[in-house]
Design an enzyme around this catalytic site. Structure first.
Site, short mmCIF file in Angstrom:
data_model
loop_
_atom_site.label_atom_id
_atom_site.label_comp_id
_atom_site.label_asym_id
_atom_site.label_seq_id
_atom_site.Cartn_x
_atom_site.Cartn_y
_atom_site.Cartn_z
N LYS A 57 2.17 14.62 2.44
CA LYS A 57 2.72 14.76 1.26
C LYS A 57 2.43 14.15 0.15
CE LYS A 57 6.66 13.82 3.54
NZ LYS A 57 6.25 13.32 4.74
N ARG B 163 2.04 -1.09 4.95
CA ARG B 163 3.57 -0.85 4.69
C ARG B 163 4.25 -1.14 5.93
NH1 ARG B 163 4.87 5.31 2.33
NH2 ARG B 163 6.19 5.22 4.04
N ARG C 258 15.86 15.33 2.95
CA ARG C 258 15.44 14.94 4.17
C ARG C 258 16.58 15.66 5.23
NH1 ARG C 258 11.45 11.19 2.82
NH2 ARG C 258 11.09 10.08 4.59
N ARG D 231 10.58 6.83 12.68
CA ARG D 231 10.62 7.76 11.75
C ARG D 231 10.19 9.07 12.16
NH1 ARG D 231 6.14 5.08 8.25
NH2 ARG D 231 6.32 6.92 7.05
N ARG E 56 -3.03 3.61 7.43
CA ARG E 56 -2.84 3.71 5.91
C ARG E 56 -2.77 2.27 5.59
NH1 ARG E 56 2.04 7.06 3.64
NH2 ARG E 56 3.19 5.97 5.21
P1 AP5 Z 1 0.48 10.37 2.93
O1 AP5 Z 1 -0.01 11.39 1.94
O2 AP5 Z 1 0.84 9.12 2.44
O3 AP5 Z 1 1.34 11.27 3.89
P2 AP5 Z 1 2.94 11.53 3.75
O4 AP5 Z 1 3.42 12.72 4.29
O5 AP5 Z 1 3.39 11.06 2.44
O6 AP5 Z 1 3.65 10.24 4.49
P3 AP5 Z 1 4.78 9.07 4.18
O7 AP5 Z 1 4.69 8.25 5.27
O8 AP5 Z 1 4.83 8.47 2.57
O9 AP5 Z 1 6.10 9.87 4.18
P4 AP5 Z 1 7.47 9.53 4.64
O10 AP5 Z 1 8.15 10.74 4.60
O11 AP5 Z 1 7.50 8.89 5.97
O12 AP5 Z 1 7.72 8.29 3.79
P5 AP5 Z 1 8.46 8.16 2.60
O13 AP5 Z 1 7.41 7.13 1.54
O14 AP5 Z 1 8.85 9.47 1.88
O15 AP5 Z 1 -0.73 10.09 4.10
C1 AP5 Z 1 -0.65 9.31 5.03
C2 AP5 Z 1 -1.89 8.43 5.24
O16 AP5 Z 1 -2.97 9.61 5.83
C3 AP5 Z 1 -2.61 7.83 3.95
O17 AP5 Z 1 -3.35 6.84 4.57
C4 AP5 Z 1 -3.75 9.06 3.85
O18 AP5 Z 1 -4.86 8.50 3.00
C5 AP5 Z 1 -4.01 9.76 5.15
N1 AP5 Z 1 -4.18 11.36 4.75
C6 AP5 Z 1 -3.29 12.06 4.20
N2 AP5 Z 1 -3.81 13.31 4.28
C7 AP5 Z 1 -5.06 13.17 4.90
C8 AP5 Z 1 -5.76 14.18 5.50
N3 AP5 Z 1 -5.63 15.31 5.32
N4 AP5 Z 1 -6.95 13.69 6.43
C9 AP5 Z 1 -6.90 12.49 6.69
N5 AP5 Z 1 -6.38 11.50 6.34
C10 AP5 Z 1 -5.30 11.80 5.32
O19 AP5 Z 1 9.99 7.35 3.02
C11 AP5 Z 1 9.80 6.08 3.47
C12 AP5 Z 1 11.49 5.81 3.55
O20 AP5 Z 1 12.22 5.87 2.35
C13 AP5 Z 1 11.87 6.57 4.70
O21 AP5 Z 1 11.59 6.27 5.92
C14 AP5 Z 1 13.47 6.57 4.31
O22 AP5 Z 1 14.00 4.98 4.87
C15 AP5 Z 1 13.51 6.17 2.80
N6 AP5 Z 1 13.77 7.64 2.22
C16 AP5 Z 1 12.82 8.27 1.50
N7 AP5 Z 1 13.23 9.53 1.03
C17 AP5 Z 1 14.41 9.30 1.50
C18 AP5 Z 1 15.43 10.69 1.46
N8 AP5 Z 1 15.42 11.69 0.80
N9 AP5 Z 1 16.59 10.43 2.11
C19 AP5 Z 1 16.83 9.00 2.88
N10 AP5 Z 1 15.79 8.28 2.90
C20 AP5 Z 1 14.47 8.32 2.22
#
Ligand code: AP5
Length: 214
Positions: free
Chosen positions: A13, A160, A88, A171, A127
């Site tokens: 994402k 991270r 979420r 997660r 990552r």
């Molecule tokens: P990346 O693009 O970072 O993936 P992502 O889907 O954004 O994954 P995240 O881990 O950031 O999402 P998340 O939803 O768990 O965490 P968030 O930060 O929102 O890609 C991941 C890796 O893969 C990278 O190394 C990239 O280079 C590689 N990659 C990407 N695409 C690729 C491809 N096509 N091919 C190969 N490699 C690829 O949330 C973190 C925490 O915050 C949550 O756990 C929660 O505690 C809190 N939080 C955030 N939002 C909320 C909410 N709305 N409500 C409550 N708590 C929340």
């Protein structure tokens, strides 16, 4: 255009949102990034959020929703946004609907990035993030030119806390229990589009761009 990116942790994402934000000239709003910035600043929100984030749990709805609504009131998002990481759960989705409707707006597209579990586990465990500019890399999929050094700003790369094996498992569990039901929520509202996201990032981006042209 108002877009939400939905999908499991590691679906890509953030990676896709960054490129789309440049291509479409629309702000990328990542709740994870905003929360992490608050944690590193040591703000009250950051202190409250950190205990949930470290465990891979969702931060309480009222904290995150207030944060998102404040962001959606800022001038740069009035012509459109790419929201990544929110909503979420159903309660957050309803809060978002309400906030947008009060401004006579709606979501134009909910883009569901459909990636399989082995793929997302491999992505999350490899990552690396720049501590200075926040750029994302991956030890094998998108390696930096120099080991552990950011290509953009030469900052040091780190893993991270929530990308450790046990927290990744948690997660994914939370995603299945709380977030996945949003696929049906938006399908019923007829604004959901699904893109398979296991392929390389440029291939996934092409699919998204083709979809946006329709
Ligand atoms: P990346 O693009 O970072 O993936 P992502 O889907 O954004 O994954 P995240 O881990 O950031 O999402 P998340 O939803 O768990 O965490 P968030 O930060 O929102 O890609 C991941 C890796 O893969 C990278 O190394 C990239 O280079 C590689 N990659 C990407 N695409 C690729 C491809 N096509 N091919 C190969 N490699 C690829 O949330 C973190 C925490 O915050 C949550 O756990 C929660 O505690 C809190 N939080 C955030 N939002 C909320 C909410 N709305 N409500 C409550 N708590 C929340």
């Amino acid at each position: 255009m108002n877009i939400v990116l939905l999908g499991p942790p590691g679906a890509g994402k953030g990676t896709q949102a960054k490129v789309l934000s440049e291509k479409l000239s629309m702000p990328h709003i990542s709740t994870g990034d905003i929360l992490r910035q608050n944690v590193s600043r040591g703000s009250d929100l950051g202190k409250q959020a950190n205990e949930y984030m470290e465990k891979g749990e969702l931060v309480p709805d009222e904290l995150v929703t207030t944060m998102v609504i404040n962001r959606l009131n800022e001038p740069d998002v009035q012509k459109g946004f790419i929201l990544d990481g929110y909503p979420r759960n159903i309660l957050q989705a309803e809060s978002l609907d309400k906030a947008l409707h009060s401004k006579k707006k709606d979501l134009d597209l909910v883009l569901y990035l459909d990636a399989t579990e082995p793929v997302v586990v491999q992505r999350l465990s490899g990552r690396r993030v720049c501590g200075q500019c926040g750029a994302n890399f991956h030890v094998t999929n998108m390696p930096p030119r120099l080991d552990s050094v950011c290509d953009n700003c030469q900052g040091a790369l780190y893993q991270r806390n929530d990308d450790k094996k046990e927290t990744i498992k948690k997660r994914l569990k939370v995603y299945l229990q709380k977030t996945r039901s949003l696929i049906d929520y938006y399908r019923n509202k007829s604004n959901l589009s699904c893109v398979s996201a296991d392929e390389d990032a440029p291939v996934v981006l092409d699919k998204i761009m083709n979809l946006l042209k329709k």
